[in-house]
Design a protein around this motif. Sequence first.
Motif, PDB file in Angstrom:
ATOM      1  N   THR A 164       0.849  -1.183   0.000  1.00  0.00           N
ATOM      2  CA  THR A 164       0.000   0.000   0.000  1.00  0.00           C
ATOM      3  C   THR A 164       0.888   1.237   0.000  1.00  0.00           C
ATOM      4  OG1 THR A 164      -1.722  -1.149   1.239  1.00  0.00           O
ATOM      5  CG2 THR A 164      -1.815   1.252   1.236  1.00  0.00           C
ATOM      6  N   ALA A 166       2.496   4.588   0.851  1.00  0.00           N
ATOM      7  CA  ALA A 166       2.568   5.440   2.034  1.00  0.00           C
ATOM      8  C   ALA A 166       2.619   6.898   1.611  1.00  0.00           C
ATOM      9  CB  ALA A 166       3.798   5.082   2.863  1.00  0.00           C
ATOM     10  N   TRP A 232      -3.742   3.364  -0.821  1.00  0.00           N
ATOM     11  CA  TRP A 232      -2.778   4.232  -0.150  1.00  0.00           C
ATOM     12  C   TRP A 232      -3.199   4.456   1.291  1.00  0.00           C
ATOM     13  CZ3 TRP A 232      -4.202   9.111   1.702  1.00  0.00           C
ATOM     14  CH2 TRP A 232      -5.427   9.593   1.270  1.00  0.00           C
ATOM     15  N   ARG A 233      -2.228   4.855   2.093  1.00  0.00           N
ATOM     16  CA  ARG A 233      -2.474   5.103   3.507  1.00  0.00           C
ATOM     17  C   ARG A 233      -1.628   6.277   3.962  1.00  0.00           C
ATOM     18  NH1 ARG A 233       1.885   2.699   6.427  1.00  0.00           N
ATOM     19  NH2 ARG A 233       3.203   1.448   5.014  1.00  0.00           N
ATOM     20  N   VAL A 235       0.866   8.107   6.420  1.00  0.00           N
ATOM     21  CA  VAL A 235       1.898   7.800   7.406  1.00  0.00           C
ATOM     22  C   VAL A 235       2.466   9.111   7.931  1.00  0.00           C
ATOM     23  CG1 VAL A 235       2.519   5.577   6.393  1.00  0.00           C
ATOM     24  CG2 VAL A 235       3.704   7.638   5.643  1.00  0.00           C
TER      25      VAL A 235
END
Length: 310
Positions: A164, A166, A232-233, A235
């Motif tokens: 995924t 970041a 996506w995530r 961070v």
Amino acid sequence: GLGQKMESITGDIRHEKRLRVIIAESKPEIVFHLAAQSLVRSSYEKPVDTFAVNVLGTVNLLESVRNNSTVRVIIVVTSDKCYENQERLWGYREEEQLGGRDPYSASKACAEIVTSAYARSLFKNLTPTVRTATARSGNVIGGGDWGRDRLFPDVVRAVQKGNTLAVRNPISIRPWQHVLEPLHGYLMLAERLYDGDKKFAGAWNFGPGDESSVSVASLCDMITDVWDNGGWRIVPSDDNYHEAHFLKLDSSKARSILGWHPRLTLREAVILTAEWYKRALSNAANGLMYDVTREQIRLYMEKPVITQKV
């Protein structure tokens, strides 16, 4: 395989003597200066190298041009980050204050000032005349970019690894456009300068319309939707490096005087970019990307311009 279809010389623009020899041997009439340390985060890690490449490298090239009798036009490509960013909602125009809080942005502002000084003094009495312009574009996407800390290449690498993506600054808003948009503008500008019209000298913005100035999060959503894979995530940033949250260009000068207009919507730009990378990943072993790239250029040039707000 592009290197086999042109004369390509790898070098370092910090090496003035070598650069001067290459310019003298090549005898160019038109010079596009795009060499740079082009990453904000890297400029924090290596500020001396950033200023050396982006400022002194530009000086070295301009000196090489000044000592060469064949050059008629030089276009120095800097960045939309050359402006003193006020985090405001409306776009920056070419005559507004230059500046930069981070080393990268400051180095690009310096390159603008250096180029202007050469144009107004050292190039002024040259025979034949050297017509000079600077170009400032928004954030570009497009096939062929494999650099680190670049959104689309990072997405491609994440998809390849099954990871995924970041994302550190999802709320930051940028003027996104396909790389062919500003490149088309640079070529149009060079043509006008070569024809001898002095009004085309100076600084130029090449940015998209308002609808293409979106957040990193919005672009990530669009990319993963078009790619039909990955995600996506958010961070937390592992550093204290400052990057502008809101940045937009006013390109009304290029539209009204040069006649340059974008041809792609943001979604079309994302689709074209995603298609390039998918083809590159599938054809990595048989070198078909030259033909793919030429076909994308053809498709781009056949598209009508977009009527939009500036």
